[in-house]
Each structure stands twice: as C-alpha cells, then as structure tokens.
Write a protein that holds these residues in place. Structure first.
Motif, PDB file in Angstrom:
ATOM      1  N   ARG A 155       0.838  -1.208   0.000  1.00  0.00           N
ATOM      2  CA  ARG A 155       0.000   0.000   0.000  1.00  0.00           C
ATOM      3  C   ARG A 155       0.868   1.251   0.000  1.00  0.00           C
ATOM      4  N   ALA A 156       1.837   1.286   0.924  1.00  0.00           N
ATOM      5  CA  ALA A 156       2.698   2.468   1.033  1.00  0.00           C
ATOM      6  C   ALA A 156       3.551   2.646  -0.217  1.00  0.00           C
ATOM      7  N   ALA A 157       4.022   1.545  -0.786  1.00  0.00           N
ATOM      8  CA  ALA A 157       4.863   1.625  -1.981  1.00  0.00           C
ATOM      9  C   ALA A 157       4.068   2.135  -3.179  1.00  0.00           C
ATOM     10  N   TYR A 158       2.818   1.705  -3.306  1.00  0.00           N
ATOM     11  CA  TYR A 158       1.998   2.171  -4.423  1.00  0.00           C
ATOM     12  C   TYR A 158       1.635   3.643  -4.243  1.00  0.00           C
ATOM     13  N   GLU A 159       1.291   4.040  -3.032  1.00  0.00           N
ATOM     14  CA  GLU A 159       0.989   5.453  -2.786  1.00  0.00           C
ATOM     15  C   GLU A 159       2.199   6.326  -3.134  1.00  0.00           C
ATOM     16  N   GLY A 160       3.392   5.845  -2.800  1.00  0.00           N
ATOM     17  CA  GLY A 160       4.599   6.579  -3.143  1.00  0.00           C
ATOM     18  C   GLY A 160       4.809   6.677  -4.645  1.00  0.00           C
ATOM     19  N   LEU A 161       4.466   5.603  -5.369  1.00  0.00           N
ATOM     20  CA  LEU A 161       4.594   5.623  -6.826  1.00  0.00           C
ATOM     21  C   LEU A 161       3.646   6.646  -7.435  1.00  0.00           C
ATOM     22  N   VAL A 162       2.405   6.685  -6.969  1.00  0.00           N
ATOM     23  CA  VAL A 162       1.439   7.672  -7.474  1.00  0.00           C
ATOM     24  C   VAL A 162       1.937   9.087  -7.192  1.00  0.00           C
ATOM     25  N   GLU A 163       2.439   9.311  -5.986  1.00  0.00           N
ATOM     26  CA  GLU A 163       2.965  10.623  -5.633  1.00  0.00           C
ATOM     27  C   GLU A 163       4.106  11.013  -6.571  1.00  0.00           C
ATOM     28  N   HIS A 164       4.962  10.054  -6.887  1.00  0.00           N
ATOM     29  CA  HIS A 164       6.093  10.312  -7.783  1.00  0.00           C
ATOM     30  C   HIS A 164       5.612  10.644  -9.194  1.00  0.00           C
ATOM     31  N   VAL A 165       4.626   9.910  -9.682  1.00  0.00           N
ATOM     32  CA  VAL A 165       4.093  10.176 -11.019  1.00  0.00           C
ATOM     33  C   VAL A 165       3.493  11.575 -11.091  1.00  0.00           C
ATOM     34  N   LEU A 166       2.763  11.963 -10.062  1.00  0.00           N
ATOM     35  CA  LEU A 166       2.190  13.309 -10.040  1.00  0.00           C
ATOM     36  C   LEU A 166       3.294  14.365 -10.063  1.00  0.00           C
ATOM     37  N   HIS A 167       4.397  14.084  -9.396  1.00  0.00           N
ATOM     38  CA  HIS A 167       5.534  15.009  -9.424  1.00  0.00           C
ATOM     39  C   HIS A 167       6.157  15.047 -10.820  1.00  0.00           C
ATOM     40  N   LEU A 168       6.299  13.885 -11.464  1.00  0.00           N
ATOM     41  CA  LEU A 168       6.855  13.848 -12.822  1.00  0.00           C
ATOM     42  C   LEU A 168       6.063  14.747 -13.764  1.00  0.00           C
ATOM     43  N   GLY A 169       4.739  14.784 -13.552  1.00  0.00           N
ATOM     44  CA  GLY A 169       3.888  15.589 -14.418  1.00  0.00           C
ATOM     45  C   GLY A 169       4.162  17.071 -14.337  1.00  0.00           C
ATOM     46  N   THR A 170       4.880  17.505 -13.303  1.00  0.00           N
ATOM     47  CA  THR A 170       5.188  18.935 -13.143  1.00  0.00           C
ATOM     48  C   THR A 170       6.560  19.294 -13.704  1.00  0.00           C
ATOM     49  N   LEU A 171       7.332  18.304 -14.148  1.00  0.00           N
ATOM     50  CA  LEU A 171       8.716  18.530 -14.555  1.00  0.00           C
ATOM     51  C   LEU A 171       8.848  18.665 -16.070  1.00  0.00           C
ATOM     52  N   GLN A 172       9.813  19.444 -16.470  1.00  0.00           N
ATOM     53  CA  GLN A 172      10.131  19.597 -17.882  1.00  0.00           C
ATOM     54  C   GLN A 172      10.810  18.333 -18.403  1.00  0.00           C
ATOM     55  N   GLU A 173      10.408  17.886 -19.576  1.00  0.00           N
ATOM     56  CA  GLU A 173      11.077  16.756 -20.224  1.00  0.00           C
ATOM     57  C   GLU A 173      12.158  17.284 -21.171  1.00  0.00           C
ATOM     58  N   PRO A 174      13.235  16.507 -21.378  1.00  0.00           N
ATOM     59  CA  PRO A 174      13.571  15.206 -20.773  1.00  0.00           C
ATOM     60  C   PRO A 174      13.985  15.350 -19.308  1.00  0.00           C
ATOM     61  N   TRP A 175      13.610  14.328 -18.515  1.00  0.00           N
ATOM     62  CA  TRP A 175      13.900  14.344 -17.094  1.00  0.00           C
ATOM     63  C   TRP A 175      15.351  13.949 -16.823  1.00  0.00           C
ATOM     64  N   PRO A 176      15.907  14.379 -15.702  1.00  0.00           N
ATOM     65  CA  PRO A 176      17.181  13.789 -15.252  1.00  0.00           C
ATOM     66  C   PRO A 176      17.010  12.283 -15.119  1.00  0.00           C
ATOM     67  N   GLU A 177      18.013  11.531 -15.519  1.00  0.00           N
ATOM     68  CA  GLU A 177      17.804  10.082 -15.678  1.00  0.00           C
ATOM     69  C   GLU A 177      17.377   9.389 -14.392  1.00  0.00           C
ATOM     70  N   MET A 178      17.844   9.813 -13.218  1.00  0.00           N
ATOM     71  CA  MET A 178      17.449   9.125 -11.988  1.00  0.00           C
ATOM     72  C   MET A 178      16.006   9.402 -11.607  1.00  0.00           C
ATOM     73  N   ILE A 179      15.467  10.550 -12.053  1.00  0.00           N
ATOM     74  CA  ILE A 179      14.063  10.859 -11.793  1.00  0.00           C
ATOM     75  C   ILE A 179      13.162   9.845 -12.483  1.00  0.00           C
ATOM     76  N   GLY A 180      13.469   9.513 -13.729  1.00  0.00           N
ATOM     77  CA  GLY A 180      12.652   8.566 -14.485  1.00  0.00           C
ATOM     78  C   GLY A 180      12.944   7.117 -14.151  1.00  0.00           C
ATOM     79  N   THR A 181      14.241   6.775 -14.028  1.00  0.00           N
ATOM     80  CA  THR A 181      14.584   5.362 -13.814  1.00  0.00           C
ATOM     81  C   THR A 181      14.193   4.872 -12.435  1.00  0.00           C
ATOM     82  N   SER A 182      13.866   5.767 -11.513  1.00  0.00           N
ATOM     83  CA  SER A 182      13.397   5.315 -10.202  1.00  0.00           C
ATOM     84  C   SER A 182      12.115   4.490 -10.318  1.00  0.00           C
ATOM     85  N   THR A 183      11.379   4.663 -11.420  1.00  0.00           N
ATOM     86  CA  THR A 183      10.168   3.861 -11.615  1.00  0.00           C
ATOM     87  C   THR A 183      10.504   2.382 -11.800  1.00  0.00           C
TER      88      THR A 183
END
Length: 307
Positions: A155-183
């Motif tokens: 549960r906690a891991a999935y909530e964290g993933l959703v939070e991360h995706v919402l954050h990705l949506g605010t960032l300019q692409e292309p992302w720094p590689e660790m931001i994306g590969t953390s998925t």
C-alpha cells in the motif's frame, strides 16, 4: 499521501445501469448479489437511487464545487460487484464505455464545465477493479483504486509511486535520468511485494504479466508483456551498474525513462498488476464478509441517501 476513490453519484448511476443491462454477465452478477440476499433487480434500483442523488445534487449546487463526490465506501461496494466479473474476460471495453458515458453526461449537465473534469468524474476500471484518475498527467493514469491490497508495505509503496508520477507531471522533459529510472526500482519492488512467494523479481514480474494478459485486450497484453520482458534485469543493472553477461548495459538502461511516453507503460503495467490483485482479494473476501453478516447491511446503507 493517502489515496481515496471518491466519485460523483453520476459515475455510480451510469455504472450500475451498465451492469443491469449486461445480459452476458447477468448470471455472474446474480450469483454475486445472492451472496448478500439480493436479486438482480437491485442493480437497476441502485442506478435509480444514484441518479436521484445526482439530479438532486445538481439542483442544490449549480457550481462545480457544489457537486459532491461520494465517500470511498461507495466505490468499494462497486468494486466488490465488479470483482465478480474477474473471470469473464477483459474489463477494458467496460471501463472505456463507463468513462465515455460519464464524460459525455458531465459535460452536458454541469453548468460551465471546465476543459479538464476533476477526478470525481474520471472513473477507470482496471482488472475489474474500480478506481479514479488523479492529477492531470495522463487520460487514465495514475489511479487511486477503491481499495489497496491489504499488505501495508505494498500500500505504502503504491501510494509513493502515485505521488512520484504526479511530481513527474510537473517537470520539464527530458527528465534527469534518476528521476525517471526510479520507476524501475519501485515497479520491480511492487511486483515482488504483490507476489512475495515468487523466487525473485524476475519471476514475480513474469507471473504478474501472465495473469494480467488474461484480463487485457490482446494488443495491450502484448505491449505490457514486451515492456516487462527485461524489467527486473533493468532494475538490477541500475542497482549494480557494472556490465554482466546476459544483462542490459547501464549506459543503455539509463536512457529508457526520460519522458512520460517511456514511463507510461511501466505505470500502466504496475497499475494493472495491483488492480488485478485488488479484484482477487475482493472476490475471495466475499464469503468471509457474508459469514460475518456485514455486506447485506452495508449494501443498503450505502445507497440509502436522500435526493
């Protein structure tokens, strides 16, 4: 972050009417309702009650902010119903039809609707589990299901993933590689959490892919299967960096998650894995719930609201 699946009464009015009209699955639905002492006609009755709630809410609150979202219990009850259809094939078309019908009605019936409808009018059905789209990252992702798996770590891991995706949506692409590969790390970890009995991450991912391909249209199952074919190996490459036989190279893997198009299938697949597990838990929990005598009371309490 605390996910919830609060949806408009309009969603439930449309959903239950669709179920009531689904003659091909009526036997499964009839058996499900019989578990709590109800007949198939309850589906239409529920649709009418939710429709009355929607129309009553529209009369009382013409502004968008005055249109309510019902508590997560309503979504949980609907997911419990949908889980009975888990063995009937893909839920993809049902989910698409539900979203389309709700969107069309909301745009026609809400005064001055916004270009982007809020989440309470954005239902999705993944693996016969009901959820809602949160944020504005994508048309169908990320998803807040009506219920999360019982394992607190998952549960906690999935909530964290959703939070991360919402954050990705605010960032300019292309992302720094660790931001994306953390998925890759979180996705593989969730697969292992969903199937702790698997031998390793690769085995967990393979088994989850096999499971969801049974409940997805063929083209989607093929895409997800191809995307996850080296998923665990990529996670291991990112963790260990050094070249190893039969494993992708770090310099190649780090370039695979620089924008949403590259990450989307990862999030889609993990969401399908998790929602399939949710539907399975709901389907298997029914007999316990009936023995406890709770669902037959809850069914009526949840729809006994005034218009």
């Amino acid at each position: 972050m605390g996910l919830n699946c609060e949806l408009s009464p309009l969603v439930f009015a449309v959903l239950y009417r669709m179920l009531a009209a689904d003659s091909g699955r009526s036997e499964l639905l009839e058996d499900r309702l019989a578990e709590v002492g109800l007949e198939l006609t309850w589906l239409e009755e529920a649709a009418e009650r939710y429709e009355a709630a929607w129309q009553g809410n529209r009369r009382r609150g013409t502004e968008l902010d005055g249109l309510i979202g019902l508590t997560n219990d309503h979504s949980l009850l609907a997911s419990w119903m949908l889980a009975a259809l888990r063995g009937s094939g893909s839920s993809h078309d049902f989910g698409d039809d539900l979203r389309t019908a709700v969107t069309e009605r909301a745009l026609a019936e809400i005064a001055d609707p916004p270009a982007e409808l809020p989440s309470r009018w954005k239902p999705v059905v993944f693996g016969w589990a009901l959820g809602k789209v949160v944020g504005r990252v994508d048309h169908s992702l990320p998803v807040a299901p009506a219920m999360l798996p019982t394992d607190v770590n998952v549960r906690a891991a999935y909530e964290g993933l959703v939070e991360h995706v919402l954050h990705l949506g605010t960032l300019q692409e292309p992302w720094p590689e660790m931001i994306g590969t953390s998925t890759f790390w979180r996705g593989a970890g969730l697969a292992e959490g969903l199937l702790p009995e698997a031998r390793n991450g690769q085995d967990a991912v393979k088994r989850l892919v096999v499971e969801v391909r049974r409940i997805l249209p063929e083209h989607m199952g093929t895409l997800i299967g191809r995307h996850f074919s080296q998923f665990a190996e990529r996670r291991n490459t990112l963790s260990h960096v050094a070249d190893m036989p039969d494993r992708p190279r770090f310099v190649d893997v780090k370039e695979l998650a620089r924008d949403w198009n590259q990450v989307r299938l990862t999030i889609m697949g993990i969401t399908q894995f998790l929602c399939s597990q949710v539907a399975l838990e709901l389907k298997e929990s029914a007999s316990r719930a009936v023995r406890e005598g709770t669902w037959d009371e809850l069914v009526w309490e949840l729809v006994a609201f005034d218009d």
